[in-house]
Design a protein around this motif. Sequence first.
Motif, PDB file in Angstrom:
ATOM      1  N   ASP A   1      -3.501   7.371  -3.288  1.00  0.00           N
ATOM      2  CA  ASP A   1      -3.367   6.199  -2.414  1.00  0.00           C
ATOM      3  C   ASP A   1      -3.685   4.969  -3.266  1.00  0.00           C
ATOM      4  O   ASP A   1      -4.750   4.908  -3.886  1.00  0.00           O
ATOM      5  CB  ASP A   1      -4.379   6.395  -1.268  1.00  0.00           C
ATOM      6  CG  ASP A   1      -4.301   5.319  -0.192  1.00  0.00           C
ATOM      7  OD1 ASP A   1      -3.539   4.357  -0.355  1.00  0.00           O
ATOM      8  OD2 ASP A   1      -5.033   5.461   0.807  1.00  0.00           O
TER       9      ASP A   1
ATOM     10  N   ASP B   1       0.852  -1.191   0.000  1.00  0.00           N
ATOM     11  CA  ASP B   1       0.000   0.000   0.000  1.00  0.00           C
ATOM     12  C   ASP B   1       0.888   1.242   0.000  1.00  0.00           C
ATOM     13  O   ASP B   1       1.741   1.403   0.878  1.00  0.00           O
ATOM     14  CB  ASP B   1      -0.900  -0.040   1.247  1.00  0.00           C
ATOM     15  CG  ASP B   1      -2.097   0.883   1.130  1.00  0.00           C
ATOM     16  OD1 ASP B   1      -2.047   1.844   0.333  1.00  0.00           O
ATOM     17  OD2 ASP B   1      -3.081   0.665   1.848  1.00  0.00           O
TER      18      ASP B   1
ATOM     19  N   GLU C   1      -6.573  -1.270  -4.573  1.00  0.00           N
ATOM     20  CA  GLU C   1      -6.945   0.127  -4.277  1.00  0.00           C
ATOM     21  C   GLU C   1      -6.498   1.089  -5.367  1.00  0.00           C
ATOM     22  O   GLU C   1      -5.379   0.989  -5.892  1.00  0.00           O
ATOM     23  CB  GLU C   1      -6.294   0.553  -2.952  1.00  0.00           C
ATOM     24  CG  GLU C   1      -6.600   1.996  -2.552  1.00  0.00           C
ATOM     25  CD  GLU C   1      -5.976   2.382  -1.213  1.00  0.00           C
ATOM     26  OE1 GLU C   1      -4.911   1.838  -0.867  1.00  0.00           O
ATOM     27  OE2 GLU C   1      -6.558   3.241  -0.535  1.00  0.00           O
TER      28      GLU C   1
HETATM   29 CO    CO Z   1      -3.941   2.733   0.620  1.00  0.00          CO
END
Ligand code: CO
Length: 291
Positions: A91, A80, A275
């Motif tokens: 992000d 991440d 994501e």
């Molecule tokens: Co993230």
Amino acid sequence: METSYLKAGQIAAEALEFGKKLIKENVTLLSVAKQVEEKIFQLGGRPAFPVQLSKNEIAAHFCPLDEVEIFENGDLVKLDVGVHINGFIADTACTVSVGGGNLELIKASNDALNDAIQKMTPGTTLGEIGAGIQEIINAYGFNPIKNLSGHQIKQFELHAGLSIPNFKNNSSVELEEGQVFAVEPFATTGEGFVKDGRPSGIYSIIEIKPTRAGREILDFIKREYNQLPFTSRWLMKRFPEFKVSSSFRFLEREGVVKQYPQLPERSNGIVSQAEHTVIVKRKPLVITKLI
Ligand code: CO
């Protein structure tokens, strides 16, 4: 503003792609985290939070601090990455299988993310997006993680305002043109809930108040990271280790900073994540896709 988002998005996408390739058996988590963070600086961005490498049943918030932890054959790794340009944050995350297992679990969160992205248009309700994510992950025979969600992003605010549920929560709140969201479905072989685990070494400021000790470190944190999360590891580059640890202990006790816990799945299920950061438009704009 959109230019900064796009730039942050491209740097995050490149850093993620770079990091993905470093995840291999017997490599330390710390070396990957450090190299990805260096890459972000090289490309002209700054980390919006410490690079996270969460393995297997840990869904999120694993920030390597020492050389002990390595990748092993069979690990499922969530990488991440967050990047900001003047506080405009991108992000993005992906899941890497060391040794090639759990491919269906990875596909489940990827498919759920793609479905959600298509729905990031003005007027879609948060409940509709969650319902789609849940349906797709369930169809694979897995569960979405219900107490983790996507989050709205604003300048220097990683979790601002609205959340994108990973399940059908019946919210009738509608998306609006121009809003920015990190959308992040998690799929698991377990029950679908995370619990608080061990301390992660990731911190953020909760309240600035006058303190007797830790002043120098706190001033540095405010200046360097603003309201964004940071790790004690970063501070060790600038200050002696004893000073960092004593200041952090003090600032935590005084309620100035808080430390995030690691987030393992409650029933020890294996977890995958996908994501992207998306700007809500008639044609949703995914800023963290490589162009
Ligand atoms: Co993230």
